[in-house]
Write an enzyme that holds these catalytic residues in place. Structure first.
Site, short mmCIF file in Angstrom:
data_model
loop_
_atom_site.label_atom_id
_atom_site.label_comp_id
_atom_site.label_asym_id
_atom_site.label_seq_id
_atom_site.Cartn_x
_atom_site.Cartn_y
_atom_site.Cartn_z
N THR A 6 0.82 -1.22 0.00
CA THR A 6 0.00 0.00 0.00
C THR A 6 0.86 1.27 0.00
O THR A 6 2.09 1.22 -0.04
CB THR A 6 -0.99 -0.02 1.19
OG1 THR A 6 -0.27 -0.06 2.39
CG2 THR A 6 -1.91 -1.24 1.11
N HIS A 7 0.18 2.41 0.09
CA HIS A 7 0.81 3.71 -0.13
C HIS A 7 2.07 3.91 0.72
O HIS A 7 2.11 3.56 1.89
CB HIS A 7 -0.19 4.84 0.17
CG HIS A 7 -0.55 4.90 1.63
ND1 HIS A 7 0.17 5.65 2.54
CD2 HIS A 7 -1.50 4.28 2.34
CE1 HIS A 7 -0.34 5.50 3.74
NE2 HIS A 7 -1.36 4.68 3.66
N ASP A 8 3.07 4.45 0.11
CA ASP A 8 4.33 4.85 0.76
C ASP A 8 5.15 3.69 1.31
O ASP A 8 6.09 3.91 2.08
CB ASP A 8 4.07 5.89 1.87
CG ASP A 8 3.40 7.13 1.31
OD1 ASP A 8 4.01 7.77 0.43
OD2 ASP A 8 2.27 7.46 1.73
N ASP A 9 4.81 2.47 0.96
CA ASP A 9 5.67 1.35 1.36
C ASP A 9 6.98 1.41 0.59
O ASP A 9 7.02 1.89 -0.55
CB ASP A 9 4.97 0.00 1.07
CG ASP A 9 3.76 -0.22 1.97
OD1 ASP A 9 3.72 0.34 3.07
OD2 ASP A 9 2.87 -0.99 1.56
N SER B 21 3.34 3.08 4.54
CA SER B 21 4.64 3.55 5.05
C SER B 21 5.43 2.48 5.78
O SER B 21 6.17 2.76 6.72
CB SER B 21 4.46 4.76 5.98
OG SER B 21 3.78 5.79 5.31
#
Ligand SMILES: CC(C)(COP(=O)(O)OP(=O)(O)OC[C@H]1O[C@@H](n2cnc3c(N)ncnc32)[C@H](O)[C@@H]1OP(=O)(O)O)[C@@H](O)C(=O)NCCC(=O)NCCS
Length: 217
Positions: free
Chosen positions: A140-143, A160
């Site tokens: 998911t986002h910012d991983d 993240s």
């Protein structure tokens, strides 16, 4: 005339069969020509209709694209070590994305990386080289996903999350947002990771706790 590129699979086990099934859905991109395996007992075997041609040293003697299809929770760094031993130039590595994977526009997928059916990358981010995401993995986002990371089926990351080189996330494991998984660390199947996992350690359970030091390989 087909523009499909000849492809060698490195590894003669279950993951290689799964990658083979994926590339057979992409005949306009890939023309699998054989598998390579350092286990001589497998030479000459039939991998779902693909011949096991010989040892991995053969990868250097052709122009075919190559994808490394080995993953083992007891040797999380094994795939990256094999990549280093093969020593091929970056243009030789095949990046395989199953047609039923969902990758956000703008996401970068590194060379040699494999995303199997149902893997989802929800937002633009960078996946390293030689990553393997088995079916239904969620990123998911910012991983941040380093080279050589393995996600077994249904492993999932909150936002993240940082996953260091060569880490292995077991089947169905789940990582809380903002957590870091160190390089070469192993997370057991079904684990719920709420705290940072140091490099090289093996953690498991809900909540995940340290089981032991890893093998270092
Ligand atoms: C974490 C893992 C690598 C540990 O393997 P191992 O070192 O051989 O560990 P063992 O099976 O000897 O178990 C050691 C202890 O950890 C516990 N344990 C192992 N895996 C566990 C897990 N996923 N969750 C909770 N506890 C776990 C065992 O119950 C055992 O506990 P005990 O000492 O109290 O009896 C392994 O169990 C695992 O989860 N591998 C990933 C499997 C996977 O995702 N496969 C996908 C294939 S495609």
């Amino acid at each position: 005339m087909s523009a499909a590129r000849p492809l060698l699979l490195v590894g003669g086990g279950g993951l290689a069969r799964e990658v083979l099934a994926a590339v057979r859905l992409l005949p306009h991109l890939w023309r699998p020509v054989g598998a390579l395996d350092d286990d001589s007992a497998r030479h000459g075997a039939d991998l779902d209709g693909l011949p096991v041609l010989g040892g991995t040293e053969l990868a250097g003697s052709t122009d075919a694209a190559v994808v490394v299809c080995v993953a083992n929770a007891h040797r999380p760094l094994g795939r990256l070590n094999l990549v280093a031993r093969l020593g091929l130039t970056p243009d030789r590595w095949a990046t395989v994305v199953h047609p039923a994977a969902s990758v956000a526009v703008g996401a970068e997928v590194g060379p040699g990386t494999v995303l199997l059916a149902g893997a989802v990358v929800t937002a633009p981010l960078r996946l390293g080289a030689h990553v393997v995401a088995m079916p239904h993995v969620l990123i998911t986002h910012d991983d941040e996903v380093g080279d050589g990371v393995t996600f077994a089926g249904r492993a999932s990351l909150g936002g993240s999350v940082r996953v260091g080189e060569g880490a292995y996330l077991g089947q169905g494991s789940s990582v809380r947002e903002g957590v870091s998984i160190g390089a070469g660390a192993v997370v057991g199947m079904g684990s719920v990771v709420l705290a940072d996992v140091p490099a090289g350690e093996v953690w498991a359970g809900n909540p995940a706790r340290r089981l032991r030091e890893g093998s270092g390989s």
